[in-house]
Design a protein around this motif. Sequence first.
Motif, PDB file in Angstrom:
ATOM      1  N   SER A 122     -40.046  11.768 -11.608  1.00 17.80           N
ATOM      2  CA  SER A 122     -40.410  10.918 -10.477  1.00 17.80           C
ATOM      3  C   SER A 122     -39.157  10.274  -9.898  1.00 17.80           C
ATOM      4  CB  SER A 122     -41.415   9.834 -10.907  1.00 17.80           C
ATOM      5  OG  SER A 122     -40.897   9.062 -11.970  1.00 17.80           O
ATOM      6  N   ARG A 123     -39.299   9.751  -8.696  1.00 15.52           N
ATOM      7  CA  ARG A 123     -38.203   9.033  -8.040  1.00 15.52           C
ATOM      8  C   ARG A 123     -38.654   7.610  -7.774  1.00 15.52           C
ATOM      9  NH1 ARG A 123     -35.743   9.203  -2.009  1.00 15.52           N
ATOM     10  NH2 ARG A 123     -37.822   8.370  -1.702  1.00 15.52           N
ATOM     11  N   ARG A 125     -37.901   3.449  -6.733  1.00 14.58           N
ATOM     12  CA  ARG A 125     -37.088   2.563  -5.899  1.00 14.58           C
ATOM     13  C   ARG A 125     -36.739   1.288  -6.661  1.00 14.58           C
ATOM     14  NH1 ARG A 125     -41.187   1.535  -1.206  1.00 14.58           N
ATOM     15  NH2 ARG A 125     -42.584   1.757  -3.022  1.00 14.58           N
ATOM     16  N   TYR A 135     -32.331   4.532  -5.106  1.00  9.17           N
ATOM     17  CA  TYR A 135     -33.273   5.509  -5.626  1.00  9.17           C
ATOM     18  C   TYR A 135     -32.798   6.055  -6.969  1.00  9.17           C
ATOM     19  CZ  TYR A 135     -35.087   5.188  -0.920  1.00  9.17           C
ATOM     20  OH  TYR A 135     -35.612   4.708   0.259  1.00  9.17           O
ATOM     21  N   ASN A 137     -33.860   8.661 -10.307  1.00  6.52           N
ATOM     22  CA  ASN A 137     -34.688   9.709 -10.892  1.00  6.52           C
ATOM     23  C   ASN A 137     -35.097   9.291 -12.295  1.00  6.52           C
ATOM     24  OD1 ASN A 137     -34.504  11.357  -8.659  1.00  6.52           O
ATOM     25  ND2 ASN A 137     -32.797  12.554  -9.462  1.00  6.52           N
ATOM     26  N   SER A 161     -30.354   9.030  -8.099  1.00  7.87           N
ATOM     27  CA  SER A 161     -30.935  10.130  -7.322  1.00  7.87           C
ATOM     28  C   SER A 161     -30.053  10.453  -6.126  1.00  7.87           C
ATOM     29  CB  SER A 161     -32.335   9.747  -6.839  1.00  7.87           C
ATOM     30  OG  SER A 161     -32.876  10.773  -6.028  1.00  7.87           O
ATOM     31  N   ASP A 163     -31.490  12.118  -3.676  1.00  8.51           N
ATOM     32  CA  ASP A 163     -32.495  12.143  -2.609  1.00  8.51           C
ATOM     33  C   ASP A 163     -32.633  10.722  -2.068  1.00  8.51           C
ATOM     34  OD1 ASP A 163     -34.650  12.341  -0.945  1.00  8.51           O
ATOM     35  OD2 ASP A 163     -36.050  13.115  -2.458  1.00  8.51           O
TER      36      ASP A 163
END
Length: 256
Positions: A122-123, A125, A135, A137, A161, A163
């Motif tokens: 999952s990512r 915040r 972000y 991971n 992350s 992303d």
Amino acid sequence: MPQNTSVENQLMTTFLEQKFEIEESNDIEMYKQFVANYIKIEQCVAVLSDYRSDCSYIYAGSFGAVFGLPDENSVIDSAFEECIFTKINADDIVERHILELNFYQFLKEIPKEEYSNYSTFSRLRMKSSNEKNMYINHRTIYLKTFNNGSISLALCLYLPSTDLQSRIGIDGKIINIRTGDIVESEKYKNNAEKILSKREIEVLSSVAKGNKSEQIATDMHISVYTVRRHRQNIIEKLKVTNTAEAIQTAFAMGII
């Protein structure tokens, strides 16, 4: 009770109330060494949770500074890393807990020898010091399973992350780490329904609509006593203290 608290309470009791074989070793020292060596290479944060002893070993590489963790490895008197959870977006933590509960239910449908073949991803915040979203991971892997199927050791990994796209949700997935295949979301989410029986789901859904026990009994052609027994069973299975919390938790998990 806030939704985060009720879902987290269910997560804690699900793992801590497993039946552990006291005489069976969980190989904790071996896994501690494995994790310590991994962190030296990856420089991420790893939490090795021992459910039987209800404690966690936290290994913080250079990325640990994001959470305000000390450089040295530490031990906490809980199998759940609240010191990290409190730094994560509250909605994302609820989703993360739900993903792990669904992961647990999914694994219970496959041979225990295959547990270590799967991982969550999952990512999440979190707020950085300048109030901008950062972000992260996150992965959960179950390392040690006893002969009776109880999970004794879990490893959670927190990494930066790449992303950075802003969007709602954690993009939670269950992945077969041997093949790279992603378990279809409906397949693992449907396992959450196994926490409650079909009749209990019907009762809780009716309660969520505002119906009283007497009305539910009439609609379902059962006695009021039976409705009340179902309601009590629901509260016990969802590890909550009242029906309102049960509704919150069931909604969050997608059961109703």
